[in-house]
Design a protein around this motif. Structure first.
Motif, short mmCIF file in Angstrom:
data_model
loop_
_atom_site.label_atom_id
_atom_site.label_comp_id
_atom_site.label_asym_id
_atom_site.label_seq_id
_atom_site.Cartn_x
_atom_site.Cartn_y
_atom_site.Cartn_z
N THR A 25 13.52 -1.23 2.42
CA THR A 25 12.57 -0.81 1.39
C THR A 25 11.29 -0.34 2.07
N THR A 26 10.46 0.36 1.33
CA THR A 26 9.17 0.79 1.87
C THR A 26 8.28 -0.41 2.16
N GLU A 27 8.40 -1.46 1.34
CA GLU A 27 7.46 -2.58 1.40
C GLU A 27 7.73 -3.54 2.56
N ASP A 28 8.98 -3.75 2.92
CA ASP A 28 9.33 -4.85 3.82
C ASP A 28 9.83 -4.36 5.17
N PHE A 29 9.46 -5.10 6.22
CA PHE A 29 9.87 -4.73 7.58
C PHE A 29 10.04 -6.02 8.38
N PRO A 30 11.15 -6.73 8.18
CA PRO A 30 11.35 -8.00 8.89
C PRO A 30 11.73 -7.81 10.36
N LEU A 31 11.31 -8.76 11.16
CA LEU A 31 11.62 -8.77 12.59
C LEU A 31 12.51 -9.98 12.88
N ARG A 32 13.67 -9.73 13.46
CA ARG A 32 14.63 -10.80 13.74
C ARG A 32 14.68 -11.11 15.22
N LEU A 33 14.56 -12.38 15.52
CA LEU A 33 14.81 -12.85 16.88
C LEU A 33 16.24 -13.38 16.92
N MET A 61 0.82 -1.21 0.00
CA MET A 61 0.00 0.00 0.00
C MET A 61 0.85 1.27 0.00
N ASN A 62 2.16 1.10 -0.13
CA ASN A 62 3.10 2.23 -0.14
C ASN A 62 3.03 3.04 1.15
N HIS A 63 2.80 2.34 2.26
CA HIS A 63 2.71 3.02 3.55
C HIS A 63 4.09 3.33 4.10
N GLU A 64 4.20 4.53 4.70
CA GLU A 64 5.48 4.91 5.28
C GLU A 64 5.70 4.26 6.65
N THR A 115 7.55 -16.59 23.27
CA THR A 115 6.36 -17.28 22.79
C THR A 115 5.19 -16.29 22.80
N SER A 116 4.59 -16.08 21.63
CA SER A 116 3.59 -15.03 21.51
C SER A 116 2.98 -15.09 20.11
N VAL A 117 2.03 -14.21 19.88
CA VAL A 117 1.53 -13.97 18.54
C VAL A 117 2.04 -12.60 18.11
N TYR A 118 2.64 -12.55 16.93
CA TYR A 118 3.27 -11.32 16.44
C TYR A 118 2.46 -10.75 15.28
N PHE A 119 2.18 -9.47 15.39
CA PHE A 119 1.43 -8.78 14.34
C PHE A 119 2.27 -7.65 13.77
N CYS A 120 2.23 -7.55 12.46
CA CYS A 120 2.81 -6.42 11.75
C CYS A 120 1.67 -5.52 11.32
N ALA A 121 1.91 -4.21 11.32
CA ALA A 121 0.87 -3.26 10.91
C ALA A 121 1.51 -2.14 10.11
N SER A 122 0.71 -1.50 9.26
CA SER A 122 1.21 -0.37 8.49
C SER A 122 0.14 0.70 8.37
N SER A 123 0.60 1.92 8.14
CA SER A 123 -0.33 3.01 7.87
C SER A 123 0.39 4.07 7.05
N SER A 124 -0.40 4.89 6.36
CA SER A 124 0.21 5.99 5.63
C SER A 124 0.61 7.07 6.62
N TYR A 125 1.45 7.99 6.19
CA TYR A 125 1.95 9.01 7.10
C TYR A 125 0.82 9.84 7.69
N ARG A 126 -0.14 10.16 6.85
CA ARG A 126 -1.25 10.99 7.33
C ARG A 126 -2.49 10.17 7.64
N GLY A 127 -2.38 8.86 7.50
CA GLY A 127 -3.56 8.02 7.66
C GLY A 127 -3.95 7.81 9.11
N GLU A 128 -5.23 7.62 9.32
CA GLU A 128 -5.74 7.35 10.67
C GLU A 128 -5.76 5.87 10.98
#
Lengths: 114, 112
Positions: free
Chosen positions: B70-78, B27-30, B86-99
């Motif tokens: 890159t804008t598209e990818d945001f990996p999390l390294r353990l 979504m080209n989110h920052e 031990t958990s559930v991991y969520f990734c989220a994104s939003s635009s700079y001005r988005g609510e």
């Protein structure tokens, strides 16, 4: 600091019952307020939002009004369905600069029985 | 649009192993972020990024690394998995001005 307090669950209702989930907040600025919903096995999705005092957010029969005088954003629905069974999260965001971080409540689990 | 995608859906690790949780958005989110969700603890922010090349710590960053090349990818390294991760991991994104923050479906991680 900024915080969100939600009523503890689980909440169990019969189908067509009235739902209220209380949410109050503490914030130093003028926050935007949100309700997110998480259905079983899924990620969170935005249910509704309000960006200024007295705004009412609504979606899928759910409503919440931004009450600055009581620092509250209670979620309501007049007649719940089994498909509304989910976990509901209240959240706020302080609108300042680059800040896009959300402050989350702990979530309220809702189970609706047929 | 696929939205926010996460892989894997489920992973079992042994204590001390390392792994990378993948997150991508189209979504080209920052703004992108990683949360962990634990019973009774709600959502806790691990790391976030306001754009490519810029990352910052959230509430619970210890034991995790992130990068945003890159804008598209945001990996999390353990780095060295522990049972406390031990958990559930969520990734989220939003635009700079988005609510609205858009969430991925989550990765369920079990560390033995």
């Amino acid at each position: 600091g900024d915080s969100v307090t939600q009523m503890e669950g689980p909440v169990t209702l019969s189908e067509e019952a009235f739902l209220t989930i209380n949410c109050t907040y503490t914030a130093t600025g003028y926050p935007s307020l949100f309700w997110y919903v998480q259905y079983p096995g899924e990620g969170l999705q935005l249910l509704l939002k309000a960006t200024k005092a007295d705004d009412k957010g609504s979606n899928k029969g759910f409503e919440a009004t931004y009450r600055k005088e009581t620092t509250s954003f209670h979620l309501e629905k007049g007649s719940v369905q089994v498909s509304d069974s989910a976990v509901y999260f209240c959240a706020l965001r302080i609108n300042a600069g680059n800040n896009r971080k959300l402050i989350w409540g702990l979530g309220t689990s809702l189970a609706v029985n047929p | 649009n696929a939205g926010v995608t996460q892989t894997p859906k489920f992973q079992v690790l042994k204590t001390g192993q390392s792994m990378t949780l993948q997150c991508a958005q189209d979504m080209n989110h920052e703004y992108m972020s990683w949360y962990r969700q634990d019973p009774g603890m709600g959502l806790r922010l691990i790391h976030y990024s306001v754009g490519a090349g810029i990352t910052d710590q959230g509430e619970v960053p210890n034991g995790y690394n992130v990068s945003r090349s890159t804008t598209e990818d945001f990996p999390l390294r353990l780095l060295s998995a522990a049972p406390s991760q031990t958990s559930v991991y969520f990734c989220a994104s939003s635009s700079y001005r988005g609510e609205t923050q858009y969430f991925g479906p989550g990765t369920r991680l079990l560390v033995l």
